[in-house]
Each structure stands twice: as C-alpha cells, then as structure tokens.
Design an enzyme around this catalytic site. Structure first.
Site, PDB file in Angstrom:
ATOM      1  N   PRO A 100       0.807  -1.224   0.000  1.00 35.41           N
ATOM      2  CA  PRO A 100       0.000   0.000   0.000  1.00 35.41           C
ATOM      3  C   PRO A 100       0.838   1.272   0.000  1.00 35.41           C
ATOM      4  O   PRO A 100       1.755   1.397   0.786  1.00 35.41           O
ATOM      5  CB  PRO A 100      -0.793  -0.114   1.304  1.00 35.41           C
ATOM      6  CG  PRO A 100       0.071  -0.936   2.193  1.00 35.41           C
ATOM      7  CD  PRO A 100       0.821  -1.886   1.307  1.00 35.41           C
ATOM      8  N   ASP A 139      -2.200   2.926   2.391  1.00 38.20           N
ATOM      9  CA  ASP A 139      -1.572   3.071   3.695  1.00 38.20           C
ATOM     10  C   ASP A 139      -2.045   4.402   4.257  1.00 38.20           C
ATOM     11  O   ASP A 139      -1.837   5.436   3.644  1.00 38.20           O
ATOM     12  CB  ASP A 139      -0.050   3.078   3.513  1.00 38.20           C
ATOM     13  CG  ASP A 139       0.674   2.737   4.788  1.00 38.20           C
ATOM     14  OD1 ASP A 139       0.009   2.581   5.825  1.00 38.20           O
ATOM     15  OD2 ASP A 139       1.908   2.624   4.747  1.00 38.20           O
ATOM     16  N   TRP A 583       4.313   0.571  10.057  1.00 36.82           N
ATOM     17  CA  TRP A 583       4.910  -0.578   9.356  1.00 36.82           C
ATOM     18  C   TRP A 583       4.369  -1.897   9.893  1.00 36.82           C
ATOM     19  O   TRP A 583       4.374  -2.902   9.191  1.00 36.82           O
ATOM     20  CB  TRP A 583       6.432  -0.558   9.494  1.00 36.82           C
ATOM     21  CG  TRP A 583       7.063   0.533   8.689  1.00 36.82           C
ATOM     22  CD1 TRP A 583       7.601   1.696   9.151  1.00 36.82           C
ATOM     23  CD2 TRP A 583       7.226   0.562   7.264  1.00 36.82           C
ATOM     24  NE1 TRP A 583       8.077   2.449   8.117  1.00 36.82           N
ATOM     25  CE2 TRP A 583       7.858   1.778   6.952  1.00 36.82           C
ATOM     26  CE3 TRP A 583       6.874  -0.313   6.233  1.00 36.82           C
ATOM     27  CZ2 TRP A 583       8.172   2.140   5.647  1.00 36.82           C
ATOM     28  CZ3 TRP A 583       7.184   0.046   4.941  1.00 36.82           C
ATOM     29  CH2 TRP A 583       7.821   1.259   4.657  1.00 36.82           C
ATOM     30  N   GLN A 619      12.855  -1.663   0.256  1.00 39.60           N
ATOM     31  CA  GLN A 619      11.835  -2.273   1.112  1.00 39.60           C
ATOM     32  C   GLN A 619      12.344  -3.516   1.821  1.00 39.60           C
ATOM     33  O   GLN A 619      11.637  -4.102   2.636  1.00 39.60           O
ATOM     34  CB  GLN A 619      10.567  -2.591   0.317  1.00 39.60           C
ATOM     35  CG  GLN A 619       9.826  -1.385  -0.197  1.00 39.60           C
ATOM     36  CD  GLN A 619       9.171  -0.542   0.884  1.00 39.60           C
ATOM     37  OE1 GLN A 619       9.364  -0.756   2.078  1.00 39.60           O
ATOM     38  NE2 GLN A 619       8.410   0.458   0.480  1.00 39.60           N
ATOM     39  N   TRP A 623       8.857  -2.860   4.028  1.00 38.20           N
ATOM     40  CA  TRP A 623       7.710  -3.749   3.931  1.00 38.20           C
ATOM     41  C   TRP A 623       8.091  -5.233   3.843  1.00 38.20           C
ATOM     42  O   TRP A 623       7.504  -6.080   4.495  1.00 38.20           O
ATOM     43  CB  TRP A 623       6.872  -3.321   2.724  1.00 38.20           C
ATOM     44  CG  TRP A 623       5.522  -3.945   2.668  1.00 38.20           C
ATOM     45  CD1 TRP A 623       4.589  -3.979   3.660  1.00 38.20           C
ATOM     46  CD2 TRP A 623       4.951  -4.629   1.555  1.00 38.20           C
ATOM     47  NE1 TRP A 623       3.465  -4.626   3.228  1.00 38.20           N
ATOM     48  CE2 TRP A 623       3.656  -5.042   1.940  1.00 38.20           C
ATOM     49  CE3 TRP A 623       5.395  -4.923   0.270  1.00 38.20           C
ATOM     50  CZ2 TRP A 623       2.809  -5.725   1.080  1.00 38.20           C
ATOM     51  CZ3 TRP A 623       4.544  -5.607  -0.591  1.00 38.20           C
ATOM     52  CH2 TRP A 623       3.268  -6.010  -0.180  1.00 38.20           C
ATOM     53  N   LYS A 657      18.093  10.837  -6.725  1.00 36.76           N
ATOM     54  CA  LYS A 657      16.945  10.094  -7.223  1.00 36.76           C
ATOM     55  C   LYS A 657      15.844  11.079  -7.585  1.00 36.76           C
ATOM     56  O   LYS A 657      15.846  12.218  -7.139  1.00 36.76           O
ATOM     57  CB  LYS A 657      16.472   9.080  -6.198  1.00 36.76           C
ATOM     58  CG  LYS A 657      16.146   9.617  -4.832  1.00 36.76           C
ATOM     59  CD  LYS A 657      15.694   8.427  -3.987  1.00 36.76           C
ATOM     60  CE  LYS A 657      15.487   8.835  -2.537  1.00 36.76           C
ATOM     61  NZ  LYS A 657      15.131   7.690  -1.711  1.00 36.76           N
ATOM     62  N   LYS A 660       9.940  14.219  -5.304  1.00 36.52           N
ATOM     63  CA  LYS A 660       9.031  15.355  -5.331  1.00 36.52           C
ATOM     64  C   LYS A 660       9.741  16.597  -4.800  1.00 36.52           C
ATOM     65  O   LYS A 660       9.577  17.697  -5.319  1.00 36.52           O
ATOM     66  CB  LYS A 660       7.806  15.039  -4.478  1.00 36.52           C
ATOM     67  CG  LYS A 660       6.654  15.980  -4.723  1.00 36.52           C
ATOM     68  CD  LYS A 660       5.346  15.403  -4.225  1.00 36.52           C
ATOM     69  CE  LYS A 660       5.322  15.296  -2.711  1.00 36.52           C
ATOM     70  NZ  LYS A 660       4.040  14.834  -2.189  1.00 36.52           N
TER      71      LYS A 660
END
Length: 1097
Positions: A100, A139, A583, A619, A623, A657, A660
């Site tokens: 999510p 999420d 998490w 991740q 996750w 990277k 935003k």
RNA sequence: GGGCGUAUAGCUCAGUUGGCUAGAGCGCCGCCCUGAUAAGGCGGAGGUCCCAGGUUCAAGUCCUGGUACGCCCA
C-alpha cells in the site's frame, strides 16, 4: 529480385485508396480511419474490406484512450478475472499482494515503475489461466499523515494536538489522507494498470485494524512482546519523540555551541592505590546529564596515564594528556594502566540523587570508546544516550530518566527541579566548580540536530516503547528466507539475508495519535499491577460492555474499567497511550486485508504465502522485512514466494533520485499524451532497473522515443503491412500453422521458440529478459520474414502460396500480440482486435507452443543464411561493389553447407548474385588456424601454456595423422583444440562467425552484369522520382530518360524490365517534354534527367 | 563511524567455473538498400574494464588496500 508491386496491383485494384488516403489518415486521432477498433468483424459482408484501414503513422496516445474506453465499456478487466475459475478451495488463484502507498501526495514515475510490474505479472498469470484478484491498498496511518495534518491545521506539537482535540485531529487525518486518491486512480487507470479500486483495503478500516490488533495479541500470547525504555531523539519543545526520518530533514543538523566540561570522579580506594587518592577524568558536552551519571566506560585496550599532582593521582587516556597540559601542569607521570585493569573499580557518585542505584558507579569496558575527543573515559547516563543505555543494561544498571516531557528536571533532581535541562547546564557547572570537581570548562561548537518544527535543539532521552522480540525467531526468518525467490537473486543472501541475520528487536509503538492503538490496558496503580491485551472487538465488548465502532483514539481511550486485581476497587484499567508503528500495519496486510481470522479464515489459510510482490529494493528494510517478521512470528511461514526488487529512478545526471522535493521530473501526463503509457511501460520494464539496478530517467530523452521507434512502430508496421494487402486482396486470413512454405515454416518455428522463451522468462519473473526476447523476434519478423516474403503478398493471382503467406503472418501476429500483451497492453490489444475483429487479447489464453511447429534446425539454418548475407555484404562494401550490381556467384565452403541448399534462393536475392555454390571443399578456399582450448589445457600445461600460445600465433604447429597436434613442444590431443577457418589470402572471401565456414565472392564484373546494374540503378532513380512526384503506387506513367552515353546500351537492353518495374507505358529517350515532372540526378558518373507524367488523369 | 551495493565505449548495460583480439543496443560518421516501415544492412570512429598492489602460464573476472557514487544504519 523481382519487384512486381505496382504492376501487380495496378491492373486490378483501382478504387482502393492505397496512396491517396495518407494525408487524411495522418490527421485522424487514432490508428484507424473508422472506429474499427470497436466494430465486430466485417468478413460477413463481402462488399466490405475484411480489416480496418490502418493509419501507418498513428497517434499511440489516441489509440490508448480508445482502448481504455473500450475496456471500461466492456468491463474487460472484470471479465479477465471472472473468466478464470477460482478452483476448488481457490486452488487456481494466483495471489498478488499490493504494497500500500500513502495517498497524501501525487504518484510519480517511481510509483509507475512499480505499478507496471504489479500489472504485467498478473496479466501474464491470468493468460496462463490463473484467477488473479487485484485489490488496491492504501496506507493511511503514520507520521507523514500526521505531519501533513498539523501543517494544514496550523498547529504544531503534541500539546497543540491535544488542545485541538485528538478526535478532531484524527478526523482531519482521516479526511486528508486519501486526498489524492482520485488522482492516483486516474493515473493508475491511464497507465493500464488493472486493479480493483472498488474492493480496496485501507489500513484505517475497522476490519483491517481489528486484524492488526489480533496479530498484536498473537505476539503477546506467544511472549514475543515486551515494554522497555529506549533512548530516542526527543523534541522537548514539541513534546514528542522524533523518528530518524525527521531528524534527517534539511537543516536539522547545524552548528551549535555547547559547554564542554572535564570533571573528576573519585575512585573508591583499593589495594594497590598505595593510599594515594585516585581520580578519573571524564568529559561531556551535556553537563545536564551528569546528575544522571550511573557509570563510566573505558576502552579495554586503551592505555591510560596515571599522573600525580599535589598528592592526588589522576587517570586519563594517555593520548589525551596534552589537552589538559595547563590543568595538569607540574603533574608527574607515575605509570600507565590498560583500560581493562580499570574495569570493575567503583567511584563516588557525583550527585546524590541515584546513589542507591544497584550495580551503578563502576568503571565498565566498552569497545566504542576512543581518545579522539575527551579523556578516553566516557560518562554514561543510560537515560540519555543509546550507547550508554546498551552498555549499562549489559551490566545490570537500570535506566533513570529524571526529565519530564517538556524537558525539565523532575523532583528526583531536587536541586534543579522544574528547570529546563539546557538552562540547567550553567548552575550545574557552577555547582561542580564549587564542589572542586570541575577541571576544565570550555565552549565546544559541533553539528547538532534541531527540531524542524520548533527550531530548538533536540535531546536524547529514554522513552518507554513496546518491542517485538525479533531476536527470538531471527534464525527461523533466515531459514524461511531461503524459500523465497528473489529477483535479483543476490538480494536473498545479500541485502535481505544480511539484514535478517542482524535483525534487532523491533520498536513498534509510537507516541502519536493517528494509528492503530496498542491494545494494552494497564492498571493505573502500581500497587495492583495488571495488564490486559485485547485482540478483537468481541474481547473488548466482553470486558468493557460496549462494542467499539472505531478503534481510533480518542474513542478507544474512553474504554476504562476497574482493575479486577484491586480489592479496594480504586485502581482502573486504562489503555497505554501509544499507537502502533504503521509498518506493523502494512506488514499485516496479507491477513488484515481479508479481516482474518474474523472472516475468510479458510481462504487465507490456503492462500498464504502470497505468490508475488514487487517494490523497490529499499523495502528489504521496510515492507519486505515487516511482512517477514510477522509472517514468521504468526504463521512460521515466509509470507511471499516471489519478490522482485527493482532499483530506483535517478535524475538524468544520475546524482539524485527522482523526488518530489527535488522537482526533477516533468509531468507524467505529458509522457502519457506524447509517447503513450505503453512506451513508458516498455522503457521501464525492459531496463536493468527490473534487475535491481538504477535507471537514469529523462522523460524528454531519446530513450522513450527509441521504444516507439524500435518496438512499437515495428509491431504496428507489420500490422499495417498485413491489413494493407489483405484489404487490397479482400482476403480474410485464418489461424493456421501448417503452411509448407519455407519462410512460413521458419517464422512459425521461430514463433514457437518465442512462446517458449518468453513463457520461461516470465515464469522466472525476468521482465527485462522477456522484453529482449520480444525485441529480437520483432527483428526477425519484420526485417527478415516480411521483407523476404513481400513478393508473395504482391502476387496478382490468389494462389495457395499467397493465402499461406496471409494466414501465417496473421497467425504470427496474433501470437505475438498475446506474448507481448503483458508488456504492451494497449498496442497489442489494438492490433489483436484489428486482426481478430472482436474480443480482447487480455481475455485470451497464453499460446500453447505445442500448437506451433517445432523446427529448430530450420531456425538455425536461417540464422546461418543471415550470417552469410552479412559477410557477403561486407565483402561488397570492401570491394566497392554496390548491391544493385549483380555478381556471378557466391560460394559457401564449410562442413554441412549443403544444408543451406533449400535456402540458396534467399541468399541469391538478398545479396544479388546469379548463383550460390555450396561446397564442403574447405582446402580450396580456406586455411586452418589452431585454436587450443585454454580452459582445458591451462591447468594441464601450466607454464608450458605460454609456448603453445606463442606457437599458435605464429602458425608454428603441425597436425598429425592420428588427429593430434604438436605446438610449442607440446602434443595436444583431439578435443583439446579446434581448427578454425580463415579465408585464404588473395581470395575475396571471409570467414563466417564461428569460424567453421568461409564465404567466397566472385567479384568479376562482366559487361552484361554491369549493364544489368545500370538498369537497376535507373529503376531505383525512377522509383524515387515517382515518390517525389507523389504518384500513387498504382499510377501508370509516361517516362522520358536522358541517360549518360555509356549507359544507353545497357538501358536499351533492359528496356522491358525497366518499363515493367516503374509502370511506364511509354519510354522515350532524350529531354522530358513540357509539363513532365522532371528530376535532374546522376547515373554512375554521368548526368541523368528524368521526366514523368502520370496517365491516371 | 558501520553495513550492503555499484564502478566496463558518448549513453544504457552484458561479460558464465579466471581462458582467444572485452561485447550488445542506442547515438555519431561513411557507404549500401528501400513503394509497409519513424525501418533495415555493412563498415568506421569510440575502452588506462575506477586506482594501487598481489595470486596465476593467464585477471574485466579472484585476494588485499584505496577512491567515487548510491542505499541503509548510527
């Protein structure tokens, strides 16, 4: 080669707008002149053409929009799921877990990358016949949501939130956390990711949260949870601990001046002190932590100096003595001692507040101690430093934290109670000075973290936190990890495996508001201790008499009941204030999304672990990890079977990277509307980023354009070619794999290999490999099969040979669409429905390779032929012999070259020779070169290897009758070397790749060959002129030529050929007459003038 | 400060248990071919395989130590 296109069609296709329609087509919004993409097949009506008119230069974004509309209208996604049976007890389901995302920001290219992979694999599995439900997940909880809400509400800090009201604050979080859900949905839709937004799951749903507390209770029952104090960055101004994430925000670390003090501690005398008082020196930049000092640490291997001054001996790191020159002036060094010899000694507490603390006030050994800063003896206040806490804990010293939430001393520190700790530095230093313990006081400037919201310096402070005892089952996780297929493979034992091996207990509580509450109720009177853990709404209802409609704070905190263990009836059971780490919630996704175990019990138990997940490689710490922890702890299973870890997108420079906050990417809409979503999908799926690498991404760069040019256009062009001629002929093709034609058999066998290899790559989750296979197939299809088969489509009569060509191309294209459907869902569906007339490629089964003929030998021979042509063209180039100039012969000398007999005509055409000779007579055309097998011989010969290699290079070797070779004084047995071919000097020849055959080209140009060459050159020039004149392919012309003198004879010899090729009804020699389309050019070295006039009217 | 990863052509990347003159695609230059193609074919230019040591008959590949970058942790 015989070009009969114009003549073939000119006589009978009048009325078909082959060339004339082009300008019109180009202005059409999509790839079809009419909305054929929606129309059923038209073959039932013989008066209409069998296939839609296809625009040779379509707008792919427009096609994509049409396909999207059709999918929506026909509910293609829903059908694709519903068509596949779940099977007995769901045995035919393929389980995909959607990780999510937070929806409080817009999705960017990184999300698209993940989403493309999340779409491609389920599409493939669906075609394989599996039922793949795809639920979208959101999420919702956690700090990012809270931070955004604080900002929007214009409040800051825990106190402010409490003043605002937890209920109102959480309501705001609830409404703003899905603020961009609509945008997400429309992007996901636009990029052709098929996922169910209706039946989505949200981590803030009551059912989801109930499963989460169920999981918590399971851990509680298994004894895997405990509460402990741990040191964390803490903002006393905002009254909240901060996550590491927050302390890393820009401008968090900046220079700050703090007092640095060197202080003495008096050691408890022991034998060996010779009756002289011993003091140790410690150094700190946080004097306010000295009242909480409970120990000191030394490095066991560090040398400590013992200096005597005025009858007192001082102990400090030998390397640090220089820093205190002034203070220790006149001191005499009386010895040195290793740190380990100090370990265990006790000292007098500096302050009386915690003098009774067990095991405290001793010298401890710690490896992290050094002499870079301070005295080499480290002050330890376990309540305010992580290292301090760990070392003290290991030595049985309990934490003390005499500082309250707002950063003021508590009543334990009687002298400065209620004073902010930073402000207390001064009076504490003053006190130390008066007590004679202060050796040195200086000002120290260092980089220090500040609270990004209040701008105040952070402190480190131990806070109570709940932990999962991960270390208890760490080894089991390491074992279970072996069952997972990781892409790339090295993640298993590398990034993820290592991380598991070093796993520490997991802090799962947060002193926050918006999250699943920790479901523990505690007695509020320590005299009557009791703790209850709840794992369901039922349990809560049983004990509290009400069934919560919402598990969020503050409602859950309102559930209070008398402590059953308190006979006085005064103490109450109250919920602990913390909420769970978000998490923990996302890691609970496999069961919480289906409200297990309260619902879907048997389904979950037979569908865990999931088959597939994909996220970016970091991740492994997020996750993937929390799934693994909870999967292992709760079910003793690895939670997923296959996991793709993709890399990250970098900006074009590769420095940062895409993010935003950098604003270093352009709007995705722009890419979707200029290049199309399929181009972006292919670009990303075919890149090394799908194998864990990173990808520099520039939406304006050539990379995306290359995909259109090199992948999408060729597929479309093949489709265009097919429909163009099939419509001219009015032929409807059918799926057939039994054509006897050579090229058909080749491409069908090649297609079979495509189906097999792509299936294998997809089964191995190698998406980039899949793209490679498709690309090389497209090359064979367009640049060999279609190009070499063109004249079959041009033939005038409706022969079987021609029908074979149509049927085969149709069959291959339909199959290609299916194979490429997961990677190019739009374009393949447009082509597929254009060919089949109905349905959707995404409702099809994966092609069965068994339905296509196997013929690997033919595929290999054909590749061989292509090699021969390459080498021959290189020879032509080398000798300045243009391809249009016919040559007498080409010889292929090599073992088994007779195998190419049936393919000789292809070579003849392709390289323009009159004859192709195939011979096994190698000696006549080639010489042998020795190629020793280095891998075999190296270990055997060792140093002698060098001599053998030298001999090989110089050609100084001998072949014996028994098949052995002598070289460099060594005898090489058969099998230890190869003999490769090299073309003979003086011959216009060249070896084939693989060095087992040579190609010899006859370069003698006879006058006859030269004349034919001129004729062909002239045809080419005239065709070019026709194009420039914008004549239709079928237009007949009147032609005037004024050729150089030397060519006149050649042109006259081949006049009939020329006229036929260029559809000339008349051919006159000399200058063009008035009104003719005139072109001045050259033929050979001379000037050429062409005059053309269309007789079409 | 620690851990993990990466470093090969202008760009994006292959390169197996160490083994032939280090490859591919794209881009660039030249030539060729071309009435489905925004394509195709051939050739060329372009490389200190990050650096320094070491092991070996042989190192892009293995070992040691650096450097740079990325990610994670502190």
């Amino acid at each position: 080669m015989c070009r009969r296109v114009p003549s073939a069609h000119g006589s009978r296709v009048e009325g078909y707008p082959v060339g004339e329609g082009r300008c019109l087509q180009a202005r059409r919004p999509s790839g079809f002149r009419q909305s054929a993409v929606f129309s059923p097949a038209m073959s039932s009506n013989p008066n209409q053409q069998p296939y839609p008119d296809v625009d040779p230069r379509p707008s792919y974004p427009a096609i994509e929009r049409e396909i999207l509309a059709r999918w929506k209208e026909e509910k293609t996604f829903e059908q694709s799921v519903a068509n596949r049976p779940a099977g007995k007890n769901g045995s035919n389901e393929y389980v995909f877990y959607d990780g999510p995302p937070f929806a409080n920001g817009l999705p960017h290219y990184g999300h698209f990358l993940t989403s493309y992979a999340k779409d491609a694999v389920p599409r493939y599995q669906t075609m394989r016949g599996r039922r793949v439900e795809r639920r979208f997940g959101w999420d919702c909880h956690g700090l990012p949501a809270e931070m955004a809400s604080e900002k929007e509400l214009g409040i800051s800090g825990r106190q402010a939130i409490q003043d605002h009201g937890i209920g109102a604050f959480n309501e705001h979080c609830r409404s703003s956390v899905l603020k961009y859900a609509g945008e997400w949905e429309s992007y996901i839709d636009r990029m052709a990711r098929w996922v169910d937004f209706e039946d989505d799951y949200k981590t803030m749903d009551l059912s989801y949260m109930e499963s989460v507390i169920w999981a918590f209770k399971q851990l509680w029952d298994k004894g895997l949870l405990y509460e402990k104090h741990r040191v964390m960055p803490y903002s006393w101004a905002a009254e909240t601990p901060l996550s590491n994430f927050e302390t890393r925000l820009d401008n968090s670390y900046r220079p700050r001046q703090d007092p640095a003090v060197t202080v003495t501690l008096t050691l408890v005398p022991q034998d060996g002190d010779q009756g002289v008082p011993h003091k140790i020196l410690i150094w700190t930049t946080t004097p306010w932590t000295l009242p909480s000092n409970l120990a000191v640490a030394v490095g066991p291997d560090i040398d400590y100096a013992v200096l005597e001054q005025d009858g007192v001996r001082y102990v400090l790191g030998a390397a640090t003595v220089g820093k205190l020159q002034k203070q220790l002036a006149g001191a005499e060094e009386v010895g040195t001692v290793k740190g380990r010899d100090l370990v265990g000694r006790s000292y007098e507490p500096l302050f009386p507040y915690f003098a009774d603390q067990e095991n405290a006030f001793r010298v401890l050994g710690a490896d992290f101690v050094d002499t870079e800063e301070g005295t080499g003896i480290v002050h330890m206040a376990p309540g305010f430093g992580e290292d301090d806490q760990l070392i003290c804990e290991a030595n049985g010293i309990e934490v003390v934290v005499p500082v309250d939430d707002s950063g003021r001393f508590t009543e334990e520190v009687t002298d400065w109670v209620g004073i902010n700790v930073l402000e207390a530095n001064k009076p504490i230093i003053k006190h130390l000075k008066e007590a004679g313990a202060l050796v040195k006081h200086e000002t120290y400037e260092h980089n220090y973290p500040h609270c990004w919201r209040t701008d105040q310096p952070l402190i480190y402070k131990a806070l109570g936190s709940w932990y999962v005892r991960v270390t208890d089952f760490r080894d089991r996780m390491v074992e279970l990890n072996q069952e997972i297929r990781w892409i790339p493979e090295h993640v298993r034992d590398g990034q993820f495996g290592k991380w598991l091996e070093g796993a520490r207990d997991w802090s799962i509580s947060r002193n926050r508001f918006w999250g699943t509450p920790i479901p523990i109720w505690k007695s509020d009177d320590p005299a009557y201790p009791r703790m209850d853990c709840y794992g369901s709404l039922d349990e809560l209802e049983r004990d509290f008499g009400v069934r919560p409609k919402d598990l969020h704070r503050p409602y859950i905190d309102e559930l209070v009941r008398p402590n059953p263990d308190d006979p006085t009836g005064k103490s109450m059971m109250r919920r602990v204030p913390e909420v769970l780490d978000c998490w923990f919630e996302s890691g609970s996704m496999p069961y919480a999304q289906v409200h297990y175990p309260f619902e879907n019990k048997s389904w979950f138990e037979s569908h865990f672990p999931g088959d597939f997940i994909v996220e970016y490689v970091a991740q492994t710490r997020g996750w993937f990890y929390t799934l693994m922890v909870l999967g292992t702890a709760l079910f003793d299973r690895a939670p997923f079977r296959n996991c793709i870890c993709h890399g990250i997108l970098l900006e074009p420079s590769g420095e940062r990277k895409l993010g935003k906050r950098y604003g270093n990417y352009s709007s995705p809409d722009e890419v979707f509307e200029t290049r199309g979503a399929d181009a972006l999908r292919w670009y990303m799926m075919s890149s090394p980023i799908m194998r864990g690498g990173n990808l520099r991404f520039d939406s304006g760069d050539t990379g995306l354009g290359d995909v259109t040019r090199l992948v999408i256009n060729p597929i479309w062009n093949a489709f265009y070619f097919f429909t163009l001629y099939a419509n001219i002929d009015g032929t409807r093709a059918r799926f057939r794999t039994d054509s006897e034609q050579l090229l058909d058999r080749y491409i069908l066998a090649k297609t079979r290999e495509l189906v097999e290899t792509v299936g294998a790559k997809m089964d191995a989750y190698d998406l980039a490999g899949t793209c490679q296979e498709i690309t090389s197939f497209i090359d064979a299809l367009n640049n060999w099969y279609i190009r070499r088969s063109r004249d079959r489509f041009w033939g005038a009569e409706a022969t079987q040979e021609k029908q074979d060509a149509y049927d085969t191309l149709y069959t291959v294209l339909v199959t290609l669409c299916k194979v490429a459907a997961p990677m190019l869902p739009f374009i393949t569906d447009a082509v597929f429905t254009g060919l089949v007339g109905e349905g959707s490629v995404h409702l099809e089964d994966w092609p069965d390779a068994e339905n296509l003929p196997a013929n690997h030998a033919l595929v290999a021979d054909m590749d061989r032929v292509r090699d021969v042509c390459s080498v021959t063209l290189a020879l032509r180039e080398e000798h300045g012999l243009r391809t249009r100039l016919p040559l007498a012969s080409l010889t292929v000398a090599g073992r088994d070259s007779a195998r190419l007999e049936s393919l000789a005509h292809l070579m003849r055409d392709e390289v323009n020779v009159k004859a192709v000779e195939l011979t096994e007579d190698l000696e006549a055309h080639a010489t042998f070169v020795l190629a020793p097998d280095r891998r075999l011989l190296g270990p055997k010969l060792g140093k002698a290897m060098k001599a053998v290699l030298d001999a090989t290079r110089s050609g100084d070797w001998t072949l014996h009758d028994d098949g052995t070779v002598t070289a460099g004084g060594q005898v090489l047995d058969a099998g230890e070397f190869e003999l490769r071919l090299e073309s003979k000097e003086g011959e216009t020849s060249s070896a084939l790749p693989g060095n087992d055959a040579v190609v010899v080209l006859d370069v003698v140009v006879t006058p006859e060959l030269a004349a034919e060459g001129w004729a062909r050159d002239l045809v080419r020039k005239i065709q070019q002129a026709r194009k420039e004149a914008d004549f239709a392919v079928t237009d007949r012309i009147e032609l005037a030529v004024d050729v150089p003198e030397g060519c006149v004879a050649a042109v006259k010899t081949h006049e009939a050929y020329i006229k036929e090729q260029v559809l000339a009804e008349t051919l006159t020699y000399g200058s063009p007459s008035d009104g003719m389309f005139t072109v001045e050019t050259t033929l050979g070295e001379g000037a050429l003038t062409l005059g053309l006039r269309s007789t079409a009217g």
